[in-house]
Structures are given as C-alpha cells and as structure tokens.
Scaffold this active site. Structure first.
Site, mmCIF file in Angstrom:
data_model
loop_
_atom_site.group_PDB
_atom_site.id
_atom_site.type_symbol
_atom_site.label_atom_id
_atom_site.label_comp_id
_atom_site.label_asym_id
_atom_site.label_seq_id
_atom_site.Cartn_x
_atom_site.Cartn_y
_atom_site.Cartn_z
ATOM 1 N N LYS A 44 -8.949 3.682 -54.067
ATOM 2 C CA LYS A 44 -9.621 3.245 -52.840
ATOM 3 C C LYS A 44 -10.543 4.344 -52.314
ATOM 4 O O LYS A 44 -11.674 4.075 -51.892
ATOM 5 C CB LYS A 44 -8.600 2.862 -51.771
ATOM 6 C CG LYS A 44 -7.825 1.588 -52.075
ATOM 7 C CD LYS A 44 -6.740 1.355 -51.030
ATOM 8 C CE LYS A 44 -5.894 0.137 -51.345
ATOM 9 N NZ LYS A 44 -4.835 -0.078 -50.325
ATOM 10 N N ALA B 151 -5.013 4.665 -47.892
ATOM 11 C CA ALA B 151 -3.557 4.588 -48.008
ATOM 12 C C ALA B 151 -3.184 3.361 -48.821
ATOM 13 O O ALA B 151 -3.963 2.414 -48.939
ATOM 14 C CB ALA B 151 -2.924 4.517 -46.615
ATOM 15 N N ASP B 152 -2.003 3.401 -49.378
ATOM 16 C CA ASP B 152 -1.446 2.233 -50.040
ATOM 17 C C ASP B 152 0.066 2.319 -49.921
ATOM 18 O O ASP B 152 0.617 3.408 -49.722
ATOM 19 C CB ASP B 152 -1.869 2.149 -51.507
ATOM 20 C CG ASP B 152 -1.616 0.760 -52.062
ATOM 21 O OD1 ASP B 152 -2.424 -0.138 -51.779
ATOM 22 O OD2 ASP B 152 -0.593 0.562 -52.742
ATOM 23 N N GLN B 153 0.705 1.180 -50.046
ATOM 24 C CA GLN B 153 2.157 1.152 -49.882
ATOM 25 C C GLN B 153 2.779 0.219 -50.908
ATOM 26 O O GLN B 153 2.287 -0.888 -51.123
ATOM 27 C CB GLN B 153 2.509 0.678 -48.474
ATOM 28 C CG GLN B 153 3.980 0.774 -48.136
ATOM 29 C CD GLN B 153 4.221 0.335 -46.706
ATOM 30 O OE1 GLN B 153 4.053 -0.824 -46.377
ATOM 31 N NE2 GLN B 153 4.590 1.275 -45.855
ATOM 32 N N ALA C 95 1.497 5.988 -49.737
ATOM 33 C CA ALA C 95 0.591 7.017 -50.251
ATOM 34 C C ALA C 95 -0.567 7.203 -49.283
ATOM 35 O O ALA C 95 -1.063 6.244 -48.694
ATOM 36 C CB ALA C 95 0.070 6.617 -51.621
#
Length: 198
Positions: A58, A74-76, A111
């Site tokens: 991203k 961010a990522d989850q 993250a």
C-alpha cells in the site's frame, strides 16, 4: 509545531473512516489516498507477515501518486491459531467467522508503515493485539451483523462500534491497533522523521 517545510506532507494511505479518525487525534494536517492493492494471503504466509507485506505494498502504491510525502499505511490480519481470518466480504462468511471465534482468543496482527517517498526510508512494525471473544449465540451473531454489517473488517467485528460488545477482553501494547492504526508506534515513527507533535 515545526515549520511544515522541514518534512514532507503527510498522506494516510487508507479509505478507512476509523483510521482517519484515529490519525486526527494527533492534530497534524494530512491528506488521504486509497491505494489499489489486492489483499490476499500467500500460501503458507504467517498472519503478521501478510499484514506487513500488504501495508508495504500500500505504501509503495501511494508513493507512485505522492513522490514527496510521508505515507502512512496499515493492514490487519486476524488469526485463530493457524487460521487466517481476513475480511469476510459477505454475510455468510461473517457468520462463519463469528461462530468460529466465539469463546476463543483471536490475535489481530496490525501492520504499520511510514514511508518517506522523498528519501525512500521505510519504517515498519507489526503490533499484535489479543482479543477474547464472548460466547455468542447464533441469534446474537445474526442481530449484531444486521446492525453493523462489518463485512470489510478483519474478523467480522468493528471494535470501534457495537463490535466491542462481542469482546470479553483485549490485551496488547496499543488499544488503537485493534481499530487498525497503532498510534503509539506511529508517533515513534513520526518522531524519527522529525515531525513534532507539540
């Protein structure tokens, strides 16, 4: 606050209203951009690794649009043991996820990346957050999903909304990580880029 010319403009690479609300708490100006990234786990990839890879992808996608910026992404990924629980994307999948998680401990791997597209410096971390779900009846699951429709949330629950009622306990170093933007780690990263918050 330091003069804005000392560091590039801030870009939040996310279309999430909740990440935007969290970042607003730091009271620094920023813009938003929606990165176009296919979100999927690679075969055999650990949950934290998936979240970190996607957050980095991203950041690089947004950097193509903003070559002189501090880009926050961010990522989850939620995990129940070895099972990765991504975004359900449908009612049926959300029901299945919540049935699987009821009464159990789920780890949310959040993250976070801060990418300086001016210098190409990348800071990245994964902040885990452990969530113990309540024992939920099928009826409670259906009523929750009808009210909130969290089909684009990892683990089928919006902790920033009614989803908090599904949770018995949260354990982790940053409560904001569960909502998707670990602010404590982000503040440290911004300070490394000499962004003064006060």
């Amino acid at each position: 606050m330091k003069n804005r010319t000392n560091y590039p403009p801030l870009i939040l690479g996310s279309s999430s209203v909740y990440r935007c609300e969290l970042l607003q708490r730091l009271q620094i100006p920023f813009e938003t951009a929606s990165p176009a990234v296919d979100e999927f786990a690679l075969p055999g990839e650990a949950p934290g690794t998936t979240a970190l890879r996607l957050a980095k992808e991203k950041a690089h996608a947004v950097a193509k649009l903003f070559p002189d910026a501090l880009i926050i992404t961010a990522d989850q990924v939620a995990a129940l043991g070895e099972i990765q629980l991504g975004k359900p994307l449908s009612h049926e999948n959300a029901v299945q996820q919540l049935r699987l998680m009821r009464g159990r401990e789920v780890i949310f791997h959040s993250a976070l990346c801060l990418f300086n597209s001016r210098t190409t410096r990348l800071q990245a971390r994964v902040i885990p957050c452990s969530v113990k779900y309540r024992e939920l009846s099928d009826s409670q699951i259906e009523h929750y999903l009808a009210k909130e429709q969290p089909y684009h949330c990892a683990g089928s629950a919006k902790a920033e909304g009614l989803g908090i009622a599904l949770i018995e306990r949260i354990t982790g170093e940053d409560p904001n990580a569960l909502i998707g933007l670990p602010l404590i780690a982000l503040v440290e990263m911004l300070m490394e880029e000499e962004v003064e918050l006060f």
